[in-house]
Design an enzyme around this catalytic site. Structure first.
Site, PDB file in Angstrom:
ATOM      1  N   ASP A 193      44.790  44.722 -79.224  1.00  0.00           N
ATOM      2  CA  ASP A 193      44.630  46.115 -78.808  1.00  0.00           C
ATOM      3  C   ASP A 193      45.802  47.123 -78.526  1.00  0.00           C
ATOM      4  OD1 ASP A 193      45.644  44.316 -76.399  1.00  0.00           O
ATOM      5  OD2 ASP A 193      45.113  46.115 -75.243  1.00  0.00           O
ATOM      6  N   GLU A 209      45.471  43.353 -73.773  1.00  0.00           N
ATOM      7  CA  GLU A 209      46.807  43.143 -72.931  1.00  0.00           C
ATOM      8  C   GLU A 209      47.206  44.669 -72.269  1.00  0.00           C
ATOM      9  OE1 GLU A 209      51.081  43.753 -72.677  1.00  0.00           O
ATOM     10  OE2 GLU A 209      49.705  44.907 -73.918  1.00  0.00           O
TER      11      GLU A 209
END
Length: 375
Positions: free
Chosen positions: A3, A70
């Site tokens: 991400d 994350e």
């Protein structure tokens, strides 16, 4: 992790290449996440694919674990760890993002430093609130909710957490000391004697001060919605990056003690909260393999242990292995640091190629059949 953070719509016009184009131009790959952290994902995948294409067969199991969230807390990494734990799998070591190759980090040190993260700071944000009667600003009380809150914030800034020249910071300075000019080399090599002087010097710069203490950063503040109205409630958020040795609950206790005002309520905000990671060793198979691979692809660099200031997915793996490291051989300068989460994020093709070579070398060093780990 796969991400990336979003792009501020206000700053979109400042990008020279569309942030989600992946444009290749001028010797760089451009786009959001090129540095944080698509480069790690793709370097690992390309290294594995090319090795498999060459007939490489690892002598031990290699897990590729890519978290999907994350940047907002890391539930994906935690789920991966729970699966591995449930299968009684305990990796020899884990490698994640975090450290890089830095130039000019210390005055007088001319060689680049390969900063391999052996630990990372913890994270917590604490909300401070003050309730009051409110009313019209033409008839204010002696102390308003905003004033009480401002005094609390001032107390926190004026009374920072104590500095500690030990742990990962001490290990970093000790490793760099032989590369320093004589005066600094003598001081850092004898920290037991020069610790007070060294602390004063390191505290003068935010980047090195952050290595020594749990940092205090007021980031948000709210009060009245109108300029002539006394707020009934004033609110602030203070972010803390927690040094190994401190804890989330310890931070909350110290906040209350430093403020010392029962009118100020302090509570931990959920989301991304975590204690500092354990400190991994530098006399392990994982450290040696990472250090050797780093030197093989960046011969001028000196490998040193490092405390990562931010949070990474690797912190979740502490429950299944004591050996978690954070590094990629990307040459980082001040300009690059500003681009992470900022405008015109990019990575040079040279850095990407070096990262692929590093991953290939690391896999050969740590997972090749006996006698087959040649370059």
């Amino acid at each position: 992790h796969m991400d990336v953070v979003p792009v501020d719509p206000v700053a979109l016009a400042q990008w020279h290449h569309d942030p989600f184009s992946g444009d290749i131009a001028g010797g760089f790959v451009w786009g959001r996440g090129t540095l944080d952290d698509k480069i790690s994902v793709l370097a690992e995948l390309e290294a594995v694919e090319t090795l498999l294409g060459e007939g490489f067969a690892p002598r031990r199991t290699v897990y590729l674990a890519f978290g999907h969230d994350e940047e907002v807390g890391g539930t994906g990494a935690d789920s991966i760890v729970q699966v591995l734990k449930g299968r009684n799998i305990h990796p020899a070591f884990v490698l994640d993002e975090g450290g890089a190759i830095a130039d000019g980090m210390f005055p007088g040190v001319t060689r680049p430093l390969a900063l391999v993260g052996v630990a990372e700071k913890g994270y917590v944000s604490i909300e401070l609130t003050v309730e009051a009667a409110g009313g019209h600003s033409s008839m204010p009380p002696r102390e308003t909710a905003v004033g009480v809150l401002a005094a609390a914030i001032t107390q926190l800034e004026r009374n920072p957490f104590p500095a500690h020249l030990d742990g990962p910071a001490s290990r970093l300075f000790g490793a760099v000391a032989p590369l320093m000019p004589f005066g600094a080399r003598m001081a850092f090599a004898n920290q037991w004697l020069f610790a007070p002087l060294l602390r004063r010097q390191l505290e003068a710069t935010p980047s090195t001060d952050a290595m020594l203490r749990t940092t205090t950063a007021p980031t948000m503040i709210e009060g009245s919605p109108k300029d002539n109205v006394l707020p009934k409630r004033a609110r602030a958020v203070v972010n803390f990056r927690i040094l190994p040795g401190d804890s989330v609950q310890g931070v909350l206790a110290r906040v209350n003690a430093v403020i010392g005002d029962p009118r100020v309520a302090a509570r931990i905000l959920t989301g991304g909260v975590g204690n500092p990671s354990p400190v991994s060793g530098t006399d392990t198979e994982g450290w040696r393999a990472i250090a050797q691979a780093a030197v093989d692809v960046a011969p001028q660099a000196v490998v040193v242990p490092y405390l990562v200031m931010g949070a990474t997915d690797s912190r979740h793996y502490a429950v299944i292995t004591p050996n978690a490291y954070r590094f990629l051989p990307v040459q980082i300068g001040k300009d690059d640091i500003a681009r992470i989460h900022g405008v015109d994020e990019r990575v040079s093709i040279e850095n990407y190629g070096r990262s692929v070579r590093f991953m290939r070398r690391l896999l050969k060093l740590s997972a090749a059949p006996a006698g087959a780990a040649g370059k």
